[in-house]
Design a protein around this motif. Sequence first.
Motif, PDB file in Angstrom:
ATOM      1  N   ALA A   1       0.856  -1.184   0.000  1.00 47.88           N
ATOM      2  CA  ALA A   1       0.000   0.000   0.000  1.00 47.88           C
ATOM      3  C   ALA A   1       0.891   1.232   0.000  1.00 47.88           C
ATOM      4  O   ALA A   1       1.701   1.417   0.912  1.00 47.88           O
ATOM      5  N   HIS A   2       0.752   2.064  -1.019  1.00 49.00           N
ATOM      6  CA  HIS A   2       1.527   3.293  -1.128  1.00 49.00           C
ATOM      7  C   HIS A   2       0.696   4.457  -0.616  1.00 49.00           C
ATOM      8  O   HIS A   2      -0.396   4.727  -1.131  1.00 49.00           O
ATOM      9  N   ARG A   3       1.222   5.125   0.407  1.00 49.60           N
ATOM     10  CA  ARG A   3       0.592   6.322   0.943  1.00 49.60           C
ATOM     11  C   ARG A   3       1.538   7.498   0.731  1.00 49.60           C
ATOM     12  O   ARG A   3       2.654   7.329   0.244  1.00 49.60           O
ATOM     13  N   ALA A   4       1.096   8.686   1.098  1.00 42.11           N
ATOM     14  CA  ALA A   4       1.969   9.848   0.998  1.00 42.11           C
ATOM     15  C   ALA A   4       3.107   9.685   2.004  1.00 42.11           C
ATOM     16  O   ALA A   4       2.885   9.751   3.213  1.00 42.11           O
ATOM     17  N   GLY A   5       4.303   9.421   1.505  1.00 43.77           N
ATOM     18  CA  GLY A   5       5.467   9.366   2.378  1.00 43.77           C
ATOM     19  C   GLY A   5       5.869   8.004   2.879  1.00 43.77           C
ATOM     20  O   GLY A   5       6.933   7.865   3.486  1.00 43.77           O
ATOM     21  N   ASP A   6       5.050   6.953   2.676  1.00 42.93           N
ATOM     22  CA  ASP A   6       5.489   5.637   3.116  1.00 42.93           C
ATOM     23  C   ASP A   6       4.812   4.526   2.325  1.00 42.93           C
ATOM     24  O   ASP A   6       3.933   4.770   1.492  1.00 42.93           O
ATOM     25  N   GLN A   7       5.268   3.300   2.589  1.00 45.73           N
ATOM     26  CA  GLN A   7       4.724   2.100   1.964  1.00 45.73           C
ATOM     27  C   GLN A   7       4.554   1.051   3.060  1.00 45.73           C
ATOM     28  O   GLN A   7       5.387   0.940   3.958  1.00 45.73           O
ATOM     29  N   LEU A   8       3.478   0.277   2.980  1.00 45.39           N
ATOM     30  CA  LEU A   8       3.212  -0.736   3.988  1.00 45.39           C
ATOM     31  C   LEU A   8       2.826  -2.045   3.317  1.00 45.39           C
ATOM     32  O   LEU A   8       2.114  -2.053   2.303  1.00 45.39           O
ATOM     33  N   LEU A   9       3.295  -3.158   3.878  1.00 46.58           N
ATOM     34  CA  LEU A   9       2.927  -4.478   3.383  1.00 46.58           C
ATOM     35  C   LEU A   9       1.570  -4.868   3.963  1.00 46.58           C
ATOM     36  O   LEU A   9       1.325  -4.728   5.168  1.00 46.58           O
ATOM     37  N   LEU A  10       0.686  -5.375   3.102  1.00 53.23           N
ATOM     38  CA  LEU A  10      -0.663  -5.751   3.529  1.00 53.23           C
ATOM     39  C   LEU A  10      -0.787  -7.261   3.682  1.00 53.23           C
ATOM     40  O   LEU A  10      -0.072  -8.032   3.039  1.00 53.23           O
ATOM     41  N   ASP A  11      -1.752  -7.654   4.522  1.00 48.40           N
ATOM     42  CA  ASP A  11      -2.045  -9.071   4.709  1.00 48.40           C
ATOM     43  C   ASP A  11      -2.935  -9.612   3.592  1.00 48.40           C
ATOM     44  O   ASP A  11      -2.884 -10.796   3.263  1.00 48.40           O
ATOM     45  N   GLU A  12      -3.803  -8.749   3.026  1.00 48.35           N
ATOM     46  CA  GLU A  12      -4.760  -9.201   2.013  1.00 48.35           C
ATOM     47  C   GLU A  12      -4.154  -9.208   0.618  1.00 48.35           C
ATOM     48  O   GLU A  12      -3.228  -8.445   0.316  1.00 48.35           O
ATOM     49  N   SER A  13      -4.720 -10.046  -0.250  1.00 51.33           N
ATOM     50  CA  SER A  13      -4.343 -10.052  -1.669  1.00 51.33           C
ATOM     51  C   SER A  13      -5.142  -8.995  -2.406  1.00 51.33           C
ATOM     52  O   SER A  13      -6.147  -8.473  -1.901  1.00 51.33           O
ATOM     53  N   LEU A  14      -4.695  -8.646  -3.634  1.00 53.30           N
ATOM     54  CA  LEU A  14      -5.455  -7.689  -4.447  1.00 53.30           C
ATOM     55  C   LEU A  14      -6.867  -8.190  -4.699  1.00 53.30           C
ATOM     56  O   LEU A  14      -7.828  -7.408  -4.660  1.00 53.30           O
ATOM     57  N   ARG A  15      -7.010  -9.482  -4.956  1.00 53.25           N
ATOM     58  CA  ARG A  15      -8.342 -10.029  -5.225  1.00 53.25           C
ATOM     59  C   ARG A  15      -9.246  -9.884  -3.998  1.00 53.25           C
ATOM     60  O   ARG A  15     -10.416  -9.503  -4.119  1.00 53.25           O
ATOM     61  N   GLN A  16      -8.708 -10.163  -2.817  1.00 54.44           N
ATOM     62  CA  GLN A  16      -9.501 -10.019  -1.604  1.00 54.44           C
ATOM     63  C   GLN A  16      -9.931  -8.569  -1.397  1.00 54.44           C
ATOM     64  O   GLN A  16     -11.079  -8.288  -1.026  1.00 54.44           O
ATOM     65  N   LEU A  17      -9.006  -7.639  -1.641  1.00 50.73           N
ATOM     66  CA  LEU A  17      -9.321  -6.223  -1.466  1.00 50.73           C
ATOM     67  C   LEU A  17     -10.375  -5.771  -2.472  1.00 50.73           C
ATOM     68  O   LEU A  17     -11.299  -5.017  -2.137  1.00 50.73           O
ATOM     69  N   GLU A  18     -10.233  -6.226  -3.716  1.00 51.47           N
ATOM     70  CA  GLU A  18     -11.188  -5.851  -4.760  1.00 51.47           C
ATOM     71  C   GLU A  18     -12.581  -6.374  -4.435  1.00 51.47           C
ATOM     72  O   GLU A  18     -13.585  -5.688  -4.660  1.00 51.47           O
TER      73      GLU A  18
END
Length: 234
Positions: free
Chosen positions: A157-174
């Motif tokens: 996940a790209h935010r303003a100023g940082d990046q974070l690793l997510l637990d969910e897959s793109l398909r799950q998020l969609e």
Amino acid sequence: MRILIVDDEPLARARLSALLQECSDVEVVGSVGDGEAALAALSETQPDVLLLDINMPGLDGKTLAARLANRARPQIVFCTAYEAHAVHAFELGAADYLLKPVRPERLREALKRVRQRLQSHAREPMGWLHARVRGEPIRIALDEVIWLLAEEKYVVAHRAGDQLLLDESLRQLEETYPDHLIRLHRNCLVPAYRLIGLKTLADGRVLARLAGTDFSPEVSRRNLPALRKLLRMG
């Protein structure tokens, strides 16, 4: 209260800025000339309210308001020279509708109405994503995310100023947020309101223009028709 002025007329922006200097407990965090610039400024300025013109070149005020509908912040106060759009403006959830030239007492009344709205409910994000920082689970608001990118086994996940690793897959998020996330290509999702335009390169590739970043991810041919339709519909 943080205010972003959006009007394609420099004199109108200057007049609103001058009137706001006479209002208590307000801060003008930006002044821009069109809807696309307003979208780009949202992440950086985090306004509580937009003083928004309707008739502007490119992304007009009503289209911008439709993209921001159902969010606690920013509240919308339309500032326009035309009465004809009032009904539609309130259908879009506007807090108030001011006619130009804006009178000081009406501006103060509109800001009072915005404060009441903001106080009536806490800001609720569109949704929450689950990430990890140094192995510890945290959650981040979906509306803080600029884009989501699948990289090998992870989604970042790209935010303003940082990046974070997510637990969910793109398909799950969609599947979890079908009304909020749109797919640009098989490895990339973005919040729908972030999409402000498309750019076609000389070699035929198409890039997405996103609010809040200069990064322009590529759009797949498969997803291009849906994105063009979304932009047309506002």
